[in-house]
Structure formats: structure tokens, C-alpha cells
Design an enzyme around this catalytic site. Structure first.
Site, PDB file in Angstrom:
ATOM      1  N   HIS A 157       0.853  -0.758  -0.167  1.00  0.00           N
ATOM      2  CA  HIS A 157       0.063  -0.003  -0.118  1.00  0.00           C
ATOM      3  C   HIS A 157       0.750   1.511   0.364  1.00  0.00           C
ATOM      4  O   HIS A 157       0.584   2.242  -0.105  1.00  0.00           O
ATOM      5  CB  HIS A 157      -1.313  -0.409   1.498  1.00  0.00           C
ATOM      6  CG  HIS A 157      -2.441  -0.619   0.920  1.00  0.00           C
ATOM      7  ND1 HIS A 157      -3.366  -0.378   0.634  1.00  0.00           N
ATOM      8  CD2 HIS A 157      -1.967  -2.469   1.456  1.00  0.00           C
ATOM      9  CE1 HIS A 157      -3.690  -1.608   0.954  1.00  0.00           C
ATOM     10  NE2 HIS A 157      -3.300  -2.876   1.580  1.00  0.00           N
ATOM     11  N   ASP A 365       3.156   9.215  -0.676  1.00  0.00           N
ATOM     12  CA  ASP A 365       1.868   8.171  -0.699  1.00  0.00           C
ATOM     13  C   ASP A 365       1.790   7.503  -1.271  1.00  0.00           C
ATOM     14  O   ASP A 365       2.118   7.625  -2.613  1.00  0.00           O
ATOM     15  CB  ASP A 365       0.624   9.358  -0.550  1.00  0.00           C
ATOM     16  CG  ASP A 365       0.104   8.990   1.136  1.00  0.00           C
ATOM     17  OD1 ASP A 365      -0.266   7.938   1.354  1.00  0.00           O
ATOM     18  OD2 ASP A 365      -0.744  10.311   1.435  1.00  0.00           O
TER      19      ASP A 365
HETATM   20  C1  GDG Z   1      -2.454   3.590   3.196  1.00  0.00           C
HETATM   21  C2  GDG Z   1      -1.355   4.117   2.813  1.00  0.00           C
HETATM   22  C3  GDG Z   1      -3.277   4.325   0.797  1.00  0.00           C
HETATM   23  C4  GDG Z   1      -8.690  10.307   7.814  1.00  0.00           C
HETATM   24  N1  GDG Z   1      -9.299  11.198   9.447  1.00  0.00           N
HETATM   25  C5  GDG Z   1      -9.977  10.572   9.045  1.00  0.00           C
HETATM   26  C6  GDG Z   1     -10.440   8.967   8.822  1.00  0.00           C
HETATM   27  N2  GDG Z   1      -9.630   8.943   8.326  1.00  0.00           N
HETATM   28  C7  GDG Z   1      -8.988   8.639   6.709  1.00  0.00           C
HETATM   29  C8  GDG Z   1      -9.676   9.296   5.671  1.00  0.00           C
HETATM   30  C9  GDG Z   1      -9.096   8.238   4.331  1.00  0.00           C
HETATM   31  C10 GDG Z   1      -8.430   7.414   5.275  1.00  0.00           C
HETATM   32  O1  GDG Z   1      -8.481   8.014   6.478  1.00  0.00           O
HETATM   33  C11 GDG Z   1      -6.508   8.069   5.012  1.00  0.00           C
HETATM   34  O2  GDG Z   1      -5.824   6.798   3.836  1.00  0.00           O
HETATM   35  P1  GDG Z   1      -5.378   7.325   2.645  1.00  0.00           P
HETATM   36  O3  GDG Z   1      -4.621   6.896   1.665  1.00  0.00           O
HETATM   37  O4  GDG Z   1      -4.972   8.648   2.830  1.00  0.00           O
HETATM   38  O5  GDG Z   1      -3.801   7.473   3.966  1.00  0.00           O
HETATM   39  P2  GDG Z   1      -3.103   5.873   4.280  1.00  0.00           P
HETATM   40  O6  GDG Z   1      -3.558   5.878   6.419  1.00  0.00           O
HETATM   41  O7  GDG Z   1      -1.613   6.480   4.442  1.00  0.00           O
HETATM   42  O8  GDG Z   1      -3.312   4.831   3.979  1.00  0.00           O
HETATM   43  C12 GDG Z   1      -1.813   4.834   1.358  1.00  0.00           C
HETATM   44  C13 GDG Z   1      -3.533   3.981   1.670  1.00  0.00           C
HETATM   45  O9  GDG Z   1      -3.261   3.058   2.305  1.00  0.00           O
HETATM   46  C14 GDG Z   1      -4.788   2.927   0.462  1.00  0.00           C
HETATM   47  O10 GDG Z   1      -3.721   2.005   0.019  1.00  0.00           O
HETATM   48  O11 GDG Z   1      -3.958   5.136  -0.110  1.00  0.00           O
HETATM   49  O12 GDG Z   1      -1.360   6.035   0.454  1.00  0.00           O
HETATM   50  O13 GDG Z   1      -0.422   5.364   3.011  1.00  0.00           O
HETATM   51  O14 GDG Z   1     -10.111   7.315   3.794  1.00  0.00           O
HETATM   52  O15 GDG Z   1     -10.711   9.693   5.258  1.00  0.00           O
HETATM   53  N3  GDG Z   1     -11.843   8.881   8.988  1.00  0.00           N
HETATM   54  C15 GDG Z   1     -12.205   8.896   9.546  1.00  0.00           C
HETATM   55  N4  GDG Z   1     -12.542   9.769  10.430  1.00  0.00           N
HETATM   56  C16 GDG Z   1     -11.743  10.599  10.379  1.00  0.00           C
HETATM   57  O16 GDG Z   1     -10.773  11.663  11.590  1.00  0.00           O
HETATM   58  N5  GDG Z   1     -13.452   8.273   9.953  1.00  0.00           N
END
Ligand code: GDG
Length: 470
Positions: A157, A365
Site C-alpha cells: 500500500h 504517499d
Molecule cells: C495507506 C497508504 C494508501 C482520516 N481522518 C479520519 C479518517 N480518515 C481516513 C480518510 C481516508 C483514510 O483515513 C486515510 O487514507 P490515505 O490513503 O490517505 O492514507 P493511509 O492511512 O496512510 O493509507 C496510502 C492507503 O493505504 C490505501 O492503499 O492510499 O498511500 O499510506 O479514507 O478519510 N476517517 C475517519 N475519521 C477521521 O477523522 N472516519
């Protein structure tokens, strides 16, 4: 259809309507499994004084989970240690933060063995096994040593770093060799796949047999790029819920005559939050006439608090946000809101919907799902503008965003100015192109492409070594 067994470090099925856990991986896996008859195996998040291999099975939100507890030392050495103090910083190009400790490596191997020993008896003939992320790279190696001959795929990921960065990891060769016990390894983008191939060719004496098939260590491996997406249908449904609408209305009311600029990230140094805050500060400094026309809201729930680098960045962000408001606030107004609370997903959807600008500026990322969520939440007739880091995997699919270098406060400030001034036809044109891709290249397309490729491994004659082929 074969049964699908998904394995990841943490297993977080949705606890209830809108209450999914924070983190892109959890979101994506819950969505992927919901429609598959299968099993999700991993760590419960709980510790036990002595590992006993006990599995607790339950079905939550339509997903069957099999959970194991780990020992406190596992948590320190495997999770907080090798995974989050060694691999995470290194794969995000923070070699300055990467810690190398033999004990971490031992913990990592031990927990991967524990996962394999507990999982192996649950595996039936024909089951497909799909392992997720950097915590579990050696899992296939452990499963193979127990005689498991099923097809096993791995999806990373996070980014796969450039050759010169990856080779700073002591024992890098062993890690890559272990990856050759999978049948298929998937990356978020073609760029990460190429970086992996480059390593295999240059460092491991491997060769490319045909596009997407590598050979090294006496084995062959299929590799591919599988960009992850949103559960777009579920997101669209969520946007229409009363909670999402209420949040949108609350935020719209709180920003009358002002534009809302929003950032949503786990509080992590890879997300470029300090640089983003500096970019916003620069925007305020450069544009006195626009100061009263914007409100920036940064939502950043804390994560990995027991790792020191995360405590340090938290302190720096608190200081920076205080400085910005101290400098630019007025008696009736302040420019910046920074909150560390976790919000429900439907509430987040409402926040995105009210925003004129989505500011997504990670330094590195793997993909970044927030960029896609922001686009999915926009009003088609009057959409907001996405400002996106060129170092997010998402930038490869989302060229119609305003792409910036997140290290440059000037570029962030200029892009903010441009986004705020952008006329409606241009916003609509850019958004349409982005939305089409977010909708089409969603989590189902991702799952189907990966599982399809894994199923295809045997059908196309098998890429596993003869000794292991069933
Ligand atoms: C890894 C990889 C890749 C955030 N704040 C709250 C909340 N979130 C949710 C967002 C989004 C998720 O968390 C974050 O997803 P990301 O993709 O931005 O980043 P990582 O957590 O680092 O994920 C990344 C991912 O895996 C999938 O393959 O895209 O590159 O690092 O969905 O909305 N959700 C809630 N409350 C919050 O305050 N419920």
C-alpha cells in the site's frame, strides 16, 4: 469462485454505520471483502502475556474475521519497531528517521512466523491468499516453509522506494528474496513497480522474462500496478445521509463569505503537514487582500503515538498552528482551525462537500484516498478544486488536479490563490475528468484486477517453481 483469505496486520471491519476506523487500508479491505465470501485474518489489536495461537472468529458487518492477540514484545519489536520505525520511514524516503535494531528484525520474523503457523490450518485447497502491506512481507516465505502451496499474492500500500534509498536497509536482499515466494506482487503505481524491477535486475542478478514477469533467486514472480480506489458507491450513498448533509450545512454556515480550504490526514510525518501549514502561512503573508476570504481546516487524528517521531511532529504542528493564528487572527476572525479529533466518515464527507479547496500535500504517499474522497464529495455544478502533491501515487491518475511540489511553500501558496480565483467552467471541467476516474477506478475494480491476476497465475501455466507447484 475460490475463497479469498485476506491477511493484514490489523483487522478493522466497520463497527457500525459510518464508524469505520481511520486508515486507507482498513477502508479498502472492508469494502473489498464485503462482496466476497472469505476470511480476513490478522492481529486483534490486543496483547496477551504469552502468545497461545488462539483464534477468535466472528462475523461483523458481513465480513468474517479471524483474530489473534500478540505479546507486548511483539508490539514493540514488530509493530512499533520494524514496521513503523524501520520500514515505514524508509519507504517514505525518511532515511533520517529509520531506526535499525536487530531486535526489531527478530520481532518481525517472529510475528510473521506466528501469523503463518496460526493461519496455515485455516487454509483450504484452492483458497486464494491475499497478503497486505509492509508488516507482512515475509509471510509467504513462512507459509511455504509449512508446505502451503496455494496461490499467494501481496499488495504493497505504500511506495516502493528508489533503488539507492532501498539499499540503505540492512538485509534488503533477504526482504526481496522473501517476496519471490509470492505468486504475484502488486504496487500502487507503475513507478513503484519499476523501482522494484530495477532493484531485482541491478542488485539481485534477476531478469525480466517478459513484461511483468521477473526471475531471481531461482524463482519467478508476476508483478503489476494496481492503483487502489474508493468504495465509490458507498461514498455516494453516505453523502446523502442526514449526518453528511448536516455537517455540510454546518460548515457552509461557518464559512459564509469565505472559502473553506480543507485537509484531512492521519497525523503522520509523510503527509507533509508542516510544509502545508507553512504554505498556508505564506499564502496569508503574500495575499493581504484575500486573508479574510479563507478558512483553513485541518483534521488530523493522532496515530502511532508510541513512536517518538509522531510525538515530535505533533508538538511542532501545535506550535505552527498557534503561530499562524497568533499572527493573522482578528477579534472577530481567525484563519486556521486545526483539530486532532477523529470524525465519523459521513461527517468527513460533509466537510469535503462544503470545501472550495482540498489540500492534499503528502511528501510521499503510496496512493492517498483523501484526494479521491474530496473529488467524490463535490457538487457537480459548483465543484471545489483539488491541490495535490506530485509525490502521491494518486497524482498518476489525477493529472487534472493542481499538481504541486509539497516541499515548496510558494507553490502551495500560489496554487491556493489560483484555486480560489478559478472560474466555474474550469472547475467543472477539471472536476469532471477527475470524478470519472474516481468512479470507474474504484475499490471493486482494484480488487477484481488483483484477484483476477492472482487467479490467472496458475491458469497461464504457473509462475511458481516446480518444487512448490501443486
Ligand atoms: C495507506 C497508504 C494508501 C482520516 N481522518 C479520519 C479518517 N480518515 C481516513 C480518510 C481516508 C483514510 O483515513 C486515510 O487514507 P490515505 O490513503 O490517505 O492514507 P493511509 O492511512 O496512510 O493509507 C496510502 C492507503 O493505504 C490505501 O492503499 O492510499 O498511500 O499510506 O479514507 O478519510 N476517517 C475517519 N475519521 C477521521 O477523522 N472516519
Amino acid at each position: 469462485m475460490n475463497r479469498l483469505i485476506v491477511v493484514s496486520n490489523r483487522v478493522n471491519p466497520p463497527a457500525g454505520e459510518g464508524e469505520e476506523s481511520v486508515g486507507g487500508l482498513a477502508m479498502a479491505l472492508a469494502a473489498a471483502l464485503r462482496q466476497y465470501s472469505g476470511l480476513w485474518f490478522g492481529w486483534s489489536g490486543q496483547t496477551t502475556p504469552e502468545f497461545d495461537g488462539k483464534i477468535s472468529m466472528q462475523t461483523v458487518g458481513g465480513v468474517t474475521t479471524a483474530l489473534i492477540d500478540l505479546e507486548p514484545a511483539d508490539l514493540d519489536e514488530y509493530y512499533n519497531g520494524y514496521a513503523n520505525r524501520t520500514l515505514w520511514p524508509l519507504f517514505h524516503y525518511r532515511t533520517d528517521l529509520a531506526a535499525y535494531d536487530r531486535v526489531y528484525g527478530e520481532g518481525y520474523s517472529r510475528v510473521n512466523r506466528r501469523f503463518a503457523e496460526t493461519l496455515a490450518p485455516l487454509i483450504g485447497e484452492g483458497d486464494l491468499i491475499w497478503v497486505h502491506d509492509y508488516h507482512l512481507i515475509p509471510l509467504a516465505r513462512e507459509l511455504r516453509s509449512l508446505g502451503v502451496k496455494n496461490r499467494i499474492g501481496f499488495f504493497l500500500h505504500i511506495p516502493w522506494p528508489a533503488h539507492q534509498v532501498f539499499t540503505t536497509l540492512p538485509g534488503h536482499g533477504r526482504l526481496v528474496e522473501a517476496m519471490f515466494d509470492y505468486d504475484l506482487v502488486g504496487f500502487q503505481t507503475a513507478e513503484y513497480r519499476q523501482a522494484f524491477e530495477e532493484y531485482v535486475l541491478a542488485e539481485a542478478g534477476g531478469a525480466e522474462l517478459q513484461p511483468g514477469v521477473l526471475t531471481a533467486f531461482g524463482r519467478t514472480l508476476k508483478v503489476g500496478a494496481f492503483p487502489i480506489g474508493l468504495d465509490a458507491a458507498d461514498f455516494a450513498r453516505m453523502l446523502k445521509t442526514p449526518r453528511a448533509r448536516r455537517m455540510r450545512d454546518v460548515m457552509t454556515a461557518a464559512t459564509v463569505f469565505r472559502h473553506l480550504v480543507v485537509g484531512v490526514d492521519r497525523l503522520d510525518y509523510s503527509k507533509g503537514l508542516e510544509e502545508r501549514f507553512l504554505g498556508f502561512e505564506r499564502f496569508l503573508a503574500d495575499n493581504p487582500d484575500l486573508r479574510r476570504e479563507v478558512l483553513m481546516l485541518q483534521i488530523a487524528p493522532v496515530s502511532r503515538e508510541s513512536v517518538d517521531a509522531y510525538q515530535e511532529i505533533r508538538g511542532r504542528l501545535d506550535a505552527l498552528s498557534g503561530r499562524i493564528n497568533g499572527e493573522y487572527s482578528d477579534v472577530d476572525w481567525n484563519p486556521f482551525r486545526y483539530v486532532n479529533r477523529t470524525y465519523r466518515r459521513d461527517e468527513l464527507a460533509g466537510v469535503y462537500a462544503a470545501a472550495r479547496v482540498g489540500l492534499v500535500t503528502p511528501l510521499r504517499d503510496g496512493m492517498n484516498l483523501v484526494a479521491k474522497e474530496f473529488v467524490a464529495a463535490q457538487d457537480p455544478d459548483d465543484p471545489g478544486v483539488l491541490i495535490l502533491s506530485r509525490f502521491a501515487g494518486a497524482a498518476r491518475q489525477m493529472e487534472e488536479a493542481l499538481l504541486i511540489n509539497p516541499n515548496s511553500p510558494e507553490e502551495i501558496a500560489d496554487a491556493l490563490k489560483r484555486a480560489i480565483a478559478m472560474d466555474r467552467p474550469e472547475r467543472v471541467r477539471r472536476w469532471k475528468a477527475l470524478f470519472e476516474k474516481v468512479e470507474k477506478e474504484d475499490v471493486t475494480a482494484w480488487r477484481d484486477a488483483f484477484v483476477g491476476a492472482l487467479e490467472g497465475v496458475m491458469e497461464s501455466g504457473g509462475t511458481r517453481p516446480a518444487a512448490l507447484a501443486s
